[in-house]
Design a protein around this motif. Structure first.
Motif, PDB file in Angstrom:
ATOM      1  N   UNK A  34       0.689  -1.082   0.118  1.00  0.00           N
ATOM      2  CA  UNK A  34      -0.151   0.026   0.008  1.00  0.00           C
ATOM      3  C   UNK A  34       0.863   1.270   0.150  1.00  0.00           C
ATOM      4  N   UNK A  35       2.013   1.274   0.715  1.00  0.00           N
ATOM      5  CA  UNK A  35       2.711   2.307   0.772  1.00  0.00           C
ATOM      6  C   UNK A  35       3.401   2.810  -0.482  1.00  0.00           C
ATOM      7  N   UNK A  36       4.041   1.344  -1.340  1.00  0.00           N
ATOM      8  CA  UNK A  36       4.628   1.863  -2.517  1.00  0.00           C
ATOM      9  C   UNK A  36       3.588   2.009  -3.466  1.00  0.00           C
ATOM     10  N   UNK A  37       2.388   1.785  -3.440  1.00  0.00           N
ATOM     11  CA  UNK A  37       1.488   2.326  -4.337  1.00  0.00           C
ATOM     12  C   UNK A  37       1.295   3.723  -4.231  1.00  0.00           C
ATOM     13  N   UNK A  38       1.090   4.189  -2.788  1.00  0.00           N
ATOM     14  CA  UNK A  38       0.724   5.827  -2.550  1.00  0.00           C
ATOM     15  C   UNK A  38       1.927   6.581  -2.922  1.00  0.00           C
ATOM     16  N   UNK A  39       3.080   5.892  -2.774  1.00  0.00           N
ATOM     17  CA  UNK A  39       4.308   6.774  -3.158  1.00  0.00           C
ATOM     18  C   UNK A  39       4.387   6.938  -4.776  1.00  0.00           C
ATOM     19  N   UNK A  40       3.989   5.879  -5.256  1.00  0.00           N
ATOM     20  CA  UNK A  40       3.860   5.948  -7.025  1.00  0.00           C
ATOM     21  C   UNK A  40       2.784   6.949  -7.295  1.00  0.00           C
ATOM     22  N   UNK A  41       1.873   6.965  -6.585  1.00  0.00           N
ATOM     23  CA  UNK A  41       0.577   7.880  -7.194  1.00  0.00           C
ATOM     24  C   UNK A  41       1.280   9.333  -6.831  1.00  0.00           C
ATOM     25  N   UNK A  42       1.855   9.483  -5.572  1.00  0.00           N
ATOM     26  CA  UNK A  42       2.086  10.826  -5.452  1.00  0.00           C
ATOM     27  C   UNK A  42       3.135  11.439  -6.531  1.00  0.00           C
ATOM     28  N   UNK A  43       4.131  10.665  -6.567  1.00  0.00           N
ATOM     29  CA  UNK A  43       5.350  10.987  -7.425  1.00  0.00           C
ATOM     30  C   UNK A  43       4.767  11.380  -8.943  1.00  0.00           C
ATOM     31  N   UNK A  44       3.787  10.546  -9.486  1.00  0.00           N
ATOM     32  CA  UNK A  44       3.261  10.656 -10.577  1.00  0.00           C
ATOM     33  C   UNK A  44       2.498  11.694 -10.921  1.00  0.00           C
ATOM     34  N   UNK A  45       1.699  12.029  -9.772  1.00  0.00           N
ATOM     35  CA  UNK A  45       0.766  13.485  -9.857  1.00  0.00           C
ATOM     36  C   UNK A  45       1.363  14.659 -10.396  1.00  0.00           C
ATOM     37  N   UNK A  46       0.399  15.378 -11.258  1.00  0.00           N
ATOM     38  CA  UNK A  46       1.123  16.638 -11.699  1.00  0.00           C
ATOM     39  C   UNK A  46       1.062  17.853 -10.701  1.00  0.00           C
ATOM     40  N   UNK A  47       0.208  17.686  -9.771  1.00  0.00           N
ATOM     41  CA  UNK A  47       0.099  18.528  -8.593  1.00  0.00           C
ATOM     42  C   UNK A  47       1.585  18.576  -7.883  1.00  0.00           C
ATOM     43  N   UNK A  48       1.817  17.379  -7.431  1.00  0.00           N
ATOM     44  CA  UNK A  48       2.937  16.957  -6.719  1.00  0.00           C
ATOM     45  C   UNK A  48       4.417  17.699  -7.503  1.00  0.00           C
ATOM     46  N   UNK A  49       4.343  17.207  -8.759  1.00  0.00           N
ATOM     47  CA  UNK A  49       5.451  17.786  -9.516  1.00  0.00           C
ATOM     48  C   UNK A  49       5.745  19.414  -9.592  1.00  0.00           C
ATOM     49  N   UNK A  50       4.386  19.911  -9.684  1.00  0.00           N
ATOM     50  CA  UNK A  50       4.564  21.500  -9.872  1.00  0.00           C
ATOM     51  C   UNK A  50       4.748  22.063  -8.400  1.00  0.00           C
ATOM     52  N   UNK A  51       4.300  21.470  -7.588  1.00  0.00           N
ATOM     53  CA  UNK A  51       4.609  22.082  -5.865  1.00  0.00           C
ATOM     54  C   UNK A  51       5.952  21.839  -5.819  1.00  0.00           C
ATOM     55  N   UNK A  52       6.460  20.394  -6.097  1.00  0.00           N
ATOM     56  CA  UNK A  52       7.970  20.236  -5.816  1.00  0.00           C
ATOM     57  C   UNK A  52       8.863  21.137  -6.635  1.00  0.00           C
ATOM     58  N   UNK A  53       8.482  21.474  -7.938  1.00  0.00           N
ATOM     59  CA  UNK A  53       9.259  22.395  -8.831  1.00  0.00           C
ATOM     60  C   UNK A  53       9.429  23.698  -8.156  1.00  0.00           C
ATOM     61  N   UNK A  54       8.176  24.207  -7.641  1.00  0.00           N
ATOM     62  CA  UNK A  54       8.224  25.438  -6.853  1.00  0.00           C
ATOM     63  C   UNK A  54       8.889  25.523  -5.827  1.00  0.00           C
ATOM     64  N   UNK A  55       8.979  24.450  -4.969  1.00  0.00           N
ATOM     65  CA  UNK A  55       9.981  24.527  -3.393  1.00  0.00           C
ATOM     66  C   UNK A  55      11.484  24.398  -3.992  1.00  0.00           C
ATOM     67  N   UNK A  56      11.673  23.590  -5.219  1.00  0.00           N
ATOM     68  CA  UNK A  56      13.252  23.610  -5.465  1.00  0.00           C
ATOM     69  C   UNK A  56      13.585  24.979  -6.055  1.00  0.00           C
ATOM     70  N   UNK A  57      12.843  25.487  -6.811  1.00  0.00           N
ATOM     71  CA  UNK A  57      13.191  26.700  -7.498  1.00  0.00           C
ATOM     72  C   UNK A  57      13.208  27.710  -6.180  1.00  0.00           C
ATOM     73  N   UNK A  58      12.486  28.002  -5.356  1.00  0.00           N
ATOM     74  CA  UNK A  58      12.607  28.750  -4.251  1.00  0.00           C
ATOM     75  C   UNK A  58      14.043  28.408  -3.492  1.00  0.00           C
ATOM     76  N   UNK A  59      14.229  27.216  -3.275  1.00  0.00           N
ATOM     77  CA  UNK A  59      15.285  26.925  -2.602  1.00  0.00           C
ATOM     78  C   UNK A  59      16.612  27.545  -3.435  1.00  0.00           C
TER      79      UNK A  59
END
Length: 309
Positions: free
Chosen positions: A1-26
């Motif tokens: 279940x944890x592997x499935x949830x991690x895979x869903x989060x990593x592949x979602x566009x909203x997480x990718x966009x927010x991750x890019x925002x955090x990394x650019x801010x850093x």
């Protein structure tokens, strides 16, 4: 279940966009800090000027806030994004009914949702921490001190706890509301209230009910200031800002008002890590208590939830 949830989060566009925002801010904060680090070292009036790697997270030229201030705004969005549809989206799609038809406990579902999100968050912030240290070593060749490394690591752990509070809150709202849009708007409304409107409400209440400071003695003024700070620390963002500032600025000796008698004879030297941890322990305990309370309430609501309807 944890592997499935991690895979869903990593592949979602909203997480990718927010991750890019955090990394650019850093990287933007790191670039500004590196551009002004020479002026920081020459400022001998600053008791923290010798901590090079801590200055990478706190130094700024005024064009944008430091990284730890920006994270007080971005971290809640990261937690809300990863948890606002954790349960209700599964129920609306019908996958939750099929999942619970298997020999799986309900609490394991909640734990998998929370643990997978926190695993991604921990990987993100630990990677950013190591990237910042490695970039500083590569560009400047300055050796990092053990106390600096431990303080940066404590700051990363503190940020994880802060994100975990809003993650627990958003998971609780996803259990309480059937529609993902309702839970997302409620979580964003709570975040906006504590970030923007709560200080305004506190200031208006102070002006309406507390007496004029010009007619108070020094002890009464300190008591009222302590009361105001206690009320402000109900907001999670205030707890995080106080704790992050103390961990990244070793010269901070107290988070409350101090009298002239307490300041007299004090040597302006940085505090050891242990003393800074003792100062921020109430703030860290408050964030952990809020996270546990939200998760416990989501567990209670989810155990009493009718899934088949």
């Amino acid at each position: 279940m944890v592997r499935k949830e991690v895979s869903d989060h990593v592949r979602s566009w909203r997480f990718i966009l927010l991750l890019a925002l955090v990394v650019l801010t850093f990287f933007a904060s790191l670039y500004i800090s590196m551009s002004n680090i020479r002026a920081t070292f020459t400022n001998t009036n600053d008791p923290d000027h010798a901590f090079f790697y801590l200055k990478l997270l706190t130094a700024t030229d005024g064009s944008m806030p430091p990284f730890h201030i920006l994270m007080s705004f971005l971290a809640p969005l990261l937690g809300i994004t990863m948890g606002f549809d954790a349960i209700n989206s599964e129920q609306n799609s019908g996958s939750l009914t099929r999942l619970l038809a298997q020999p799986i406990y309900r609490d394991n579902i909640l734990l998998a949702k929370f643990y997978s999100a926190m695993l991604i968050i921990a990987t993100l912030f630990i990677s950013l921490t190591l990237l910042m240290i490695g970039g500083g070593l590569f560009l400047t060749g300055v050796r990092i001190e053990p106390q600096e490394f431990l303080r940066i690591l404590a700051f990363a752990l503190l940020t994880m706890v802060y994100v975990g509070f809003y993650l627990s809150l958003s998971i609780m709202l996803s259990v309480a509301f059937r529609h993902a849009a309702t839970s997302a708007l409620t979580a964003l409304g709570i975040w906006l209230f504590f970030t923007v409107f709560y200080p305004i409400v506190v200031n208006l209440a102070i002006r309406a009910f507390l007496p004029d400071a010009a007619y108070l003695t020094q002890s009464e003024t300190m008591a009222y200031n302590e009361l105001i700070l206690s009320i402000m620390r109900i907001a999670p963002g205030q707890l995080y800002s106080d704790a992050a500032t103390t961990m990244l600025m070793p010269s901070i000796r107290s988070l409350g008002p101090m009298s002239m008698e307490q300041l007299s004879g004090a040597i302006p030297l940085p505090l050891p890590l242990r003393e800074s941890l003792l100062i921020v322990w109430p703030q860290l305990s408050g964030l952990l208590a809020g996270s546990i309370a939200c998760f416990a309430l989501s567990y209670y609501l989810f155990m009493r939830r009718e899934i088949r309807s």
